[in-house]
Design a protein around this motif. Structure first.
Motif, PDB file in Angstrom:
ATOM      1  N   ALA A   5       0.823  -1.203   0.000  1.00  0.00           N
ATOM      2  CA  ALA A   5       0.000   0.000   0.000  1.00  0.00           C
ATOM      3  C   ALA A   5       0.859   1.255   0.000  1.00  0.00           C
ATOM      4  N   LEU A   6       1.925   1.284   0.811  1.00  0.00           N
ATOM      5  CA  LEU A   6       2.787   2.462   0.860  1.00  0.00           C
ATOM      6  C   LEU A   6       3.595   2.620  -0.417  1.00  0.00           C
ATOM      7  N   ALA A   7       4.029   1.509  -1.019  1.00  0.00           N
ATOM      8  CA  ALA A   7       4.749   1.592  -2.286  1.00  0.00           C
ATOM      9  C   ALA A   7       3.848   2.134  -3.394  1.00  0.00           C
ATOM     10  N   LEU A   8       2.592   1.694  -3.423  1.00  0.00           N
ATOM     11  CA  LEU A   8       1.647   2.224  -4.400  1.00  0.00           C
ATOM     12  C   LEU A   8       1.368   3.699  -4.161  1.00  0.00           C
ATOM     13  N   MET A   9       1.312   4.102  -2.900  1.00  0.00           N
ATOM     14  CA  MET A   9       1.088   5.509  -2.584  1.00  0.00           C
ATOM     15  C   MET A   9       2.261   6.374  -3.052  1.00  0.00           C
ATOM     16  N   ALA A  10       3.484   5.898  -2.852  1.00  0.00           N
ATOM     17  CA  ALA A  10       4.648   6.642  -3.336  1.00  0.00           C
ATOM     18  C   ALA A  10       4.636   6.761  -4.857  1.00  0.00           C
ATOM     19  N   HIS A  11       4.190   5.717  -5.541  1.00  0.00           N
ATOM     20  CA  HIS A  11       4.079   5.785  -7.002  1.00  0.00           C
ATOM     21  C   HIS A  11       3.025   6.807  -7.433  1.00  0.00           C
ATOM     22  N   GLU A  12       1.924   6.868  -6.706  1.00  0.00           N
ATOM     23  CA  GLU A  12       0.890   7.841  -7.030  1.00  0.00           C
ATOM     24  C   GLU A  12       1.346   9.261  -6.750  1.00  0.00           C
ATOM     25  N   TRP A  13       2.246   9.439  -5.809  1.00  0.00           N
ATOM     26  CA  TRP A  13       2.774  10.768  -5.527  1.00  0.00           C
ATOM     27  C   TRP A  13       3.785  11.229  -6.569  1.00  0.00           C
ATOM     28  N   GLY A  14       4.165  10.354  -7.465  1.00  0.00           N
ATOM     29  CA  GLY A  14       5.117  10.726  -8.512  1.00  0.00           C
ATOM     30  C   GLY A  14       6.568  10.571  -8.113  1.00  0.00           C
ATOM     31  N   ILE A  15       6.868   9.657  -7.183  1.00  0.00           N
ATOM     32  CA  ILE A  15       8.248   9.453  -6.748  1.00  0.00           C
ATOM     33  C   ILE A  15       8.989   8.623  -7.791  1.00  0.00           C
ATOM     34  N   GLU A  16      10.110   9.138  -8.258  1.00  0.00           N
ATOM     35  CA  GLU A  16      10.961   8.431  -9.202  1.00  0.00           C
ATOM     36  C   GLU A  16      12.238   7.991  -8.506  1.00  0.00           C
ATOM     37  N   SER A  17      12.807   6.902  -8.960  1.00  0.00           N
ATOM     38  CA  SER A  17      14.004   6.341  -8.339  1.00  0.00           C
ATOM     39  C   SER A  17      15.198   6.466  -9.264  1.00  0.00           C
ATOM     40  N   VAL A  18      16.380   6.414  -8.670  1.00  0.00           N
ATOM     41  CA  VAL A  18      17.616   6.520  -9.441  1.00  0.00           C
ATOM     42  C   VAL A  18      18.055   5.139  -9.903  1.00  0.00           C
ATOM     43  N   ALA A  19      18.825   5.116 -10.974  1.00  0.00           N
ATOM     44  CA  ALA A  19      19.395   3.852 -11.423  1.00  0.00           C
ATOM     45  C   ALA A  19      20.544   3.418 -10.529  1.00  0.00           C
ATOM     46  N   GLU A  20      21.333   4.382 -10.056  1.00  0.00           N
ATOM     47  CA  GLU A  20      22.449   4.114  -9.163  1.00  0.00           C
ATOM     48  C   GLU A  20      22.627   5.331  -8.262  1.00  0.00           C
ATOM     49  N   PRO A  21      22.600   5.160  -6.942  1.00  0.00           N
ATOM     50  CA  PRO A  21      22.710   6.322  -6.051  1.00  0.00           C
ATOM     51  C   PRO A  21      24.103   6.928  -6.082  1.00  0.00           C
ATOM     52  N   GLY A  22      24.177   8.170  -5.712  1.00  0.00           N
ATOM     53  CA  GLY A  22      25.451   8.893  -5.674  1.00  0.00           C
ATOM     54  C   GLY A  22      25.232  10.336  -5.291  1.00  0.00           C
ATOM     55  N   GLY A  23      26.305  11.039  -4.984  1.00  0.00           N
ATOM     56  CA  GLY A  23      26.186  12.426  -4.563  1.00  0.00           C
ATOM     57  C   GLY A  23      25.913  13.397  -5.673  1.00  0.00           C
ATOM     58  N   GLU A  24      26.074  12.974  -6.933  1.00  0.00           N
ATOM     59  CA  GLU A  24      25.893  13.904  -8.048  1.00  0.00           C
ATOM     60  C   GLU A  24      24.501  13.864  -8.653  1.00  0.00           C
ATOM     61  N   VAL A  25      23.624  12.961  -8.200  1.00  0.00           N
ATOM     62  CA  VAL A  25      22.292  12.835  -8.791  1.00  0.00           C
ATOM     63  C   VAL A  25      21.348  13.837  -8.146  1.00  0.00           C
ATOM     64  N   ASP A  26      20.169  13.968  -8.741  1.00  0.00           N
ATOM     65  CA  ASP A  26      19.170  14.906  -8.225  1.00  0.00           C
ATOM     66  C   ASP A  26      18.647  14.401  -6.876  1.00  0.00           C
ATOM     67  N   PRO A  27      18.663  15.238  -5.832  1.00  0.00           N
ATOM     68  CA  PRO A  27      18.159  14.787  -4.529  1.00  0.00           C
ATOM     69  C   PRO A  27      16.656  14.577  -4.492  1.00  0.00           C
ATOM     70  N   GLY A  28      15.940  14.949  -5.548  1.00  0.00           N
ATOM     71  CA  GLY A  28      14.511  14.727  -5.594  1.00  0.00           C
ATOM     72  C   GLY A  28      14.124  13.334  -6.018  1.00  0.00           C
ATOM     73  N   LEU A  29      15.104  12.474  -6.274  1.00  0.00           N
ATOM     74  CA  LEU A  29      14.851  11.088  -6.658  1.00  0.00           C
ATOM     75  C   LEU A  29      15.043  10.168  -5.457  1.00  0.00           C
ATOM     76  N   LEU A  30      14.380   9.034  -5.477  1.00  0.00           N
ATOM     77  CA  LEU A  30      14.486   8.056  -4.408  1.00  0.00           C
ATOM     78  C   LEU A  30      15.842   7.373  -4.497  1.00  0.00           C
ATOM     79  N   GLN A  31      16.657   7.531  -3.440  1.00  0.00           N
ATOM     80  CA  GLN A  31      18.015   7.002  -3.427  1.00  0.00           C
ATOM     81  C   GLN A  31      18.017   5.633  -2.733  1.00  0.00           C
ATOM     82  N   TYR A  32      18.340   4.599  -3.469  1.00  0.00           N
ATOM     83  CA  TYR A  32      18.478   3.260  -2.895  1.00  0.00           C
ATOM     84  C   TYR A  32      19.298   2.410  -3.844  1.00  0.00           C
ATOM     85  N   ARG A  33      19.861   1.347  -3.315  1.00  0.00           N
ATOM     86  CA  ARG A  33      20.666   0.436  -4.130  1.00  0.00           C
ATOM     87  C   ARG A  33      19.768  -0.689  -4.619  1.00  0.00           C
TER      88      ARG A  33
END
Length: 402
Positions: free
Chosen positions: A170-198
């Motif tokens: 339910a929470l994962a679906l809610m995050a998708h509905e909020w428009g949360i996008e994830s990064v392909a690979e986390p790092g300090g140079e990526v946009d902080p508005g993306l979901l950072q995870y490995r």
């Protein structure tokens, strides 16, 4: 005289003003006694506690202004984006406005809520502490809402309803509905508005983090997990507790998205207070429709109804044929009602009298378990309320166990 700054409750979830990175190659020696970081030696914290502390005096601000001007290490060497990048992220500003978050919630805290521990294992810069607080808040608000509005719900249905509201899917679906996008690979140079995870590698199994057990004293004997055992030993959904992965262990997308939603709830509570947190919960969780009547599954509804009537002191339930049509045809329809004295408890239709009788008993049981009081006062709403205005809620005897 200088004023002493006292931390309020909850400030333990926020890091100090600055925090040395363990992997920083220019970290000062251990005998260095200065409380302030040296140039090129630290990374600013991802969640500022400035809103919790009282404002500094003029002489304190002047003394800290020059020494707090530190130069961070290159972003490419950091596991997650630096806090200064949050002020320049259009994605974070759009997310803050899209969710109608209060202005008291800093944009840096929102950026920290998007950093999972698999991307940055440092607890001062990931959302682990905020997610723990948010998980407890979501469990509290959901359970009190269900128990106060539906005091006769069976425990198994209560567990399923809680999972439907604040479970992982339910929470994962809610995050998708909020428009949360994830990064392909986390790092300090990526946009902080993306979901950072490995990310978990393609084809890798998350099943290695199987349930580690429940902590029951006689677990090795393989006894049945009863309802009481689930309440005492299992999690808030009645499931066996999962093994805790390593901080840098890759995780699936739904686990990372779940941590963000929980961390956002915890951050809102710390920065904005209880009233704002409850409004956020009512807007994004209680506004969803959940049909509790479809969560019931009765094996012997007629026996359950008979035991319920005996326990409550009602007259024994009797099934009576109300109407029928097409008895001699290929598709007959029978309407049967279940009565206790002169009171009709339920009604059901079916292709045979036995089928209609069972459906009528199921309807009668659902009418009993889905009883909803008209006037409800939640325990969390009673904080600061006068004792004379408190109205106790109904406490039922419990479900009928056959």
């Amino acid at each position: 005289m200088k004023r002493i700054r006292i931390q309020r409750w909850g400030s333990q979830f926020l890091a100090p003003r600055t925090q040395f990175r363990p992997q920083c190659p220019l970290r000062p020696p251990q005998h260095h006694l200065s409380p302030f970081p040296q140039p090129h030696s630290c990374r600013s914290q991802s969640t500022s506690a400035g809103d919790i502390f009282p404002p500094l005096d003029a002489d304190e601000s002047a003394g800290l202004s020059q020494q707090d001007e530190d130069v961070s290490i290159p972003p490419e060497a950091l596991p997650s984006p630096p806090p200064s990048a949050a002020l320049k992220s259009a994605k974070l500003a759009a997310l803050h406005a899209r969710l109608s978050l209060p202005p008291r919630l800093p944009i840096q805290t929102l950026a920290r809520a998007l950093v999972h521990e698999s991307a940055d294992p440092d607890p001062n810069f990931n959302n682990t502490s905020l997610a723990i607080l948010g998980s407890n808040l979501l469990g509290l608000y959901t359970s009190e809402y269900l128990l106060c509005h539906y005091p006769r719900l069976p425990i198994s249905v209560l567990f399923a309803a809680q999972s439907a509201y604040v479970g992982t899917k339910a929470l994962a679906l809610m995050a998708h509905e909020w428009g949360i996008e994830s990064v392909a690979e986390p790092g300090g140079e990526v946009d902080p508005g993306l979901l950072q995870y490995r990310r978990l590698a393609a084809g890798a199994a998350w099943g290695e983090f199987a349930p580690r057990g429940t902590g029951r004293p006689n677990e090795q004997k393989g006894w049945r997990r009863g309802i009481t055992s689930k309440i005492v030993y299992d999690d808030q959904f009645g499931d066996m507790r999962m093994k805790t992965p390593e901080p840098s262990q890759p995780v699936p997308l739904d686990i990372a998205a779940e941590s963000f939603v929980r961390a956002l709830m915890g951050a809102t509570y710390l920065h904005c207070g209880r009233a704002t947190t409850k409004r956020l919960f009512a807007s994004h969780w209680l506004s969803r429709t959940l049909d509790l009547s479809k969560m019931f599954e009765f094996r012997t509804p007629t026996v359950d109804l008979s035991k319920l009537c005996a326990r409550e002191g009602f007259e024994p339930a009797v099934a009576r044929l109300i109407s029928e049509t097409g008895r001699a045809s290929r598709h007959p329809v029978f309407v049967v009602g279940v009565y206790s004295g002169k009171d009709k408890l339920g009604e059901g239709a079916g292709g045979s009298i036995d089928e209609a009788r069972v459906r009528a008993a199921v309807m009668a049981l659902k009418s009993w378990y889905l009883y909803k009081p008209l006037d409800v006062t939640l325990p969390s709403d009673a904080e600061g309320m006068e004792p004379t205005k408190w109205k106790p809620n109904l406490v039922d005897l419990g479900e009928v166990i056959v």
